[in-house]
Design a protein around this motif. Structure first.
Motif, short mmCIF file in Angstrom:
data_model
loop_
_atom_site.label_atom_id
_atom_site.label_comp_id
_atom_site.label_asym_id
_atom_site.label_seq_id
_atom_site.Cartn_x
_atom_site.Cartn_y
_atom_site.Cartn_z
N GLY A 83 43.03 37.31 51.74
CA GLY A 83 43.23 36.85 50.36
C GLY A 83 44.67 36.71 49.93
N GLU B 62 50.61 34.92 40.14
CA GLU B 62 50.00 35.34 41.40
C GLU B 62 49.22 34.23 42.12
N CYS B 63 49.37 33.00 41.66
CA CYS B 63 48.65 31.88 42.30
C CYS B 63 49.00 31.81 43.78
N ILE B 64 47.96 31.65 44.63
CA ILE B 64 48.19 31.56 46.08
C ILE B 64 48.02 30.12 46.58
N CYS C 292 39.01 30.89 39.58
CA CYS C 292 40.24 31.36 40.22
C CYS C 292 40.03 32.73 40.86
N LYS D 107 42.12 34.77 41.91
CA LYS D 107 43.15 35.73 41.53
C LYS D 107 43.06 36.13 40.05
#
Lengths: 257, 116
Positions: A74, A164-166, A231, A233
């Motif tokens: 993740g 914190e977007c991945i 989302c 996250k």
């Protein structure tokens, strides 16, 4: 994280000492934009993730299956797919949570061109980050002292909520406006722009607001909240997009756009 | 992001105009509905309506505002719907300006009919 006191669900075969429980019927998309679902039988295991299932198929049943993953925990944002019709990160999606009975349908992300099988072409997705001026533009040099940003400041808290977007593309795949308006920047790029719009060190604010404004930018959002719902996250791109709408309107009324 | 003939600033101001007109419409519709419910308690007649509205500056101003909000709100909403159907550009925008003018004229004519 909440841990349940309930023991893990065991099935007859597990009681006999076998590691797998039942068989999962897994339909996986094979092909490009045109193709069909192919069904595989995969042994169902305790705490099995959807990515585990795809990896089993690729390693044991059909090595020609194309999919993408890296970290499995993740962090990297590369394994997102459409699982039983819903966009999800597969490495942290347990089969138990999403399987309809003993069946799974795994397809590539929506709103992106399919390269092959479960691998999508993310070029357009990341190009839109660049179009939304998703790049930090500072004025300090290495000779300047560190900028001081107070953790409790309003701007810093807003940045924290979206930072914190991945880049997994789940929000982009879940967004109906992207489907209707292919040039719409999408939730991830706009969320990135919102975090930078609240970065007090950034000096390209006016250009960024102009880049995210208008019919293909933040004003196209219908506030359906699909991105926020999906989302992994827990970010709310919808909230960031609403913030951008306010900033842009203020700038337009002042004639700064 | 400029995706049509209009400038980004125009697109943003249109969005703002739609939000403001939506707020006005919400208010106008509530006042209009309350008036209807109140007015029909003793039966509805043209004479009663005209008795209330004829020569009334307040009702004239209220319904003129209502019409203006509709004339602004509806064409912008139609523009968004058309854009999502793939129809955009100057031609569509011009057509919607015509729609806005027509809505305003039809609406104001109706207001004049009951107030004037």
């Amino acid at each position: 994280m909440v841990f349940s006191a309930k023991p893990p669900r065991l099935r007859a075969s597990a009681v006999k000492g076998l590691t797998f429980m039942t068989t999962l019927k897994v339909k996986i998309w094979r092909g490009t934009e045109s193709g069909q679902f192919q069904t595989y039988d995969v042994p169902r295991l305790e705490s099995q993730t959807v990515l585990d299932v795809v990896t089993y198929v690729q390693r044991r049943l059909d090595p020609s299956l194309a999919y993408r993953f890296a970290c499995r925990v993740g962090v990297c944002g590369s394994c997102a797919m459409t699982v039983n019709g819903v966009s999800r990160w597969t490495c942290r999606t347990h089969v138990d949570k999403v399987a309809a009975g003993d069946t799974l349908e795994i397809a590539p992300l929506r709103n992106l061109p399919v390269i092959r099988d479960l691998a999508t072409d993310m070029t357009e997705f990341f190009d839109k980050w660049a179009k939304a001026r998703g790049r930090f533009t500072g004025a300090h040099t290495r000779k300047d002292d560190f900028a001081t940003v107070k953790p409790e400041s309003k701007e810093r808290k807003r940045v924290d909520a979206g930072i914190e977007c991945i880049g997994c593309g789940v929000c982009y795949s879940a967004c109906e406006v992207v489907t209707w308006k292919p040039d719409y920047l999408g939730p991830a790029a706009l969320n990135r722009a919102w975090t930078l719009a609240n970065d007090v060190r950034d000096v390209a604010q006016q250009e960024r607001l102009a880049a995210v404004a208008g019919d293909a930018g933040c004003h196209a959002c219908h506030t359906h909240l699909n991105c926020t719902e999906r989302c992994p996250k827990g970010i709310s791109p919808t909230a960031g997009i609403a913030g951008l709408k306010r900033l842009v309107l203020k700038a337009a009324m002042k004639g700064e756009l | 992001m400029n995706s049509g003939a209009s400038s980004v600033r125009t697109q943003v101001l249109l969005w703002g105009a739609q939000r403001v007109s939506a707020a006005l419409l919400a208010l106008c519709v509530v006042v209009h509905l309350i008036t209807i419910i109140y007015a029909v308690r003793n039966g509805l007649s043209a004479a009663e309506i005209l008795g209330r509205t004829r020569g009334s500056f307040a009702w004239g101003a209220f319904y003129a505002l209502f019409v203006a909000a509709v004339a602004v709100h509806a064409p912008i909403g139609m523009r968004n719907i058309f854009a999502e159907m793939g129809l955009r550009g100057r031609g569509v925008d011009m057509l919607l300006v015509v729609l806005a003018v027509l809505l305003a004229l039809w609406g104001l004519r109706a207001v004049w009919a009951v107030v004037g």
